[in-house]
Enzyme design. Sequence first.
Site, PDB file in Angstrom:
ATOM      1  CB  SER A 308      -0.954  -0.048   1.197  1.00  0.00           C
ATOM      2  OG  SER A 308      -1.958   0.924   1.101  1.00  0.00           O
ATOM      3  CG  ASP A 319       7.415   4.397 -11.525  1.00  0.00           C
ATOM      4  OD1 ASP A 319       7.982   3.307 -11.724  1.00  0.00           O
ATOM      5  OD2 ASP A 319       6.197   4.501 -11.277  1.00  0.00           O
ATOM      6  CE  LYS A 333      -5.065  -2.105   0.927  1.00  0.00           C
ATOM      7  NZ  LYS A 333      -5.068  -0.644   0.927  1.00  0.00           N
TER       8      LYS A 333
END
Length: 398
Positions: A308, A319, A333
Site C-alpha cells: 500500500s 519510476d 495493494k
Amino acid sequence: MKLGTKRNVLIGLLILVIVAAGAVFFALRTYGAHLENVPTALEIMALVRMKYVDSISITDLARAYAKDGTIAGMLELLDDPYTRYMNKADFTAFEESTEGSFAGIGVSVDIKDDYVVVVQPYKNTPGYRAGLKPGDLIIAVDGKSTKSMALDAAVSMIRGPAGTTVVLTIEREEDGQKKVSEVRITRAIIHIPTVEYEVIKDSSSNGPGGSGPIGYLYISQFTRGTSKEAAEALSEMKAEGIKGLLLDLRFNPGGLLDEVVALCAQFMNRQPVLYVVERDQKKQPVYASNYQPLGLPMVVLVNEWSASASEIAAGALKDLKIATIMGKKTFGKGVVQTIYPLTSGGGMTLTTSRYLTAGGNSIHKIGIKPDIEVDLPEGSKEDVQYNAALKLLRGKIK
C-alpha cells in the site's frame, strides 16, 4: 467544500437512503430475513452507491442485505477485503491504530488467503517476545475462527486492556509442512516508533577512497506524524554529513496516504507522487504541499510484506529514477480506501479509488519488482539484503 456543494451531497445521500429503504422493503418480501442494524445498513448502501470505486446497484446491495440479514454479508457482494464495516468498538480501535499508541500485542497484520496474517511483530513487544513471525496465519483468536473476518474486527479482538490475555491459534509453514499451535500472550500498552534511523560509519568511510557516512532510515508504517519524524531524522543525519541514504520499507504494511505523499516530497522535485483513478476513470495527479529533494544517492529495501503506502513510496522513487529498489517483489495493494464515520458511532473503510505509481503503473495484485532482487534466506543470522544494499550504496557514492 462549498456550502451549496455540501448541501447537494447531503440531499443526494438522503435520496439514496430513501431508495435503499424501498429496495430493502421489496427484497424482504422475497427473502424475509431478520435484518441487523437497518439504519446503519441503509447509510452504508448510500455511501457505497455514491463513492465506491466501481458502480454498484443499490438494488443489488439491498437484495444481498435482505438475503443475508447482516452488513458484512451485504458487503461480500463487492468481493473487496478492504471495504469493511466497523462497529463503534472496532472503529475506535482502528482510529487508535493510526495514532501509533494502543493496548495490544504489538504486531501489524493484513489479510492473506482469507485469514489474518502477521506482517511484522515489533521489537520488544508481547507478540515479538512470544515468537510470532512474519507470515504466520492467525486462524483463530480466543477460539473464534478468523476466516473471512473483517481485518479490523480481528484487530479489535486481538487488542484489549493491558494485563489481559489473548490466545492466538497460529498456522506456520515449516519444512514444507503446515503446523498449528496456540500462543498465549499478555497484552500491554504498545508504543510503536514508526521511524528509526542511524548514521552508519566504518573505518574507511572518511579515509582515502572512502564513501563517507551513510544514513539508514527505517519506516515501519505510515501513521500520523511519520513524515515529520522522518524529516527530523533526515535533518539530523544530513547535519552529520551523510553521503547516501538507505530507506528500509520492508514489512511496512502501509498507512495514511497524506503521510507517504509528504515523505516522498523529501526526496523529489515537484511532480506527482502518484495518480488516483476514481469511478469516472479520470487520472488525478497527487502532489505534496512542500518539496525538498534530498539530492543524495539512494537505495530502497522492500519485501513481499511492503504494501500500500510503502509501495507508493517505492514506486515513486523507482519510476522517477531517484533510488534503486532492492529486495523482493512487494505485496501488490493498489487501491485507496476512504474512512467514513457513521452516525451510529461506527465507521467504514470504503475503496474509493485505484492508484497508479508516479510513472503511471498499476501495481494492484501485481506488486513492484525490485531493480535488484535479493533473497533473505529463512533462519539466516545475517541480513543479506541490508548488507547488499549498503554495498551497492557505497559503490554509488564512490
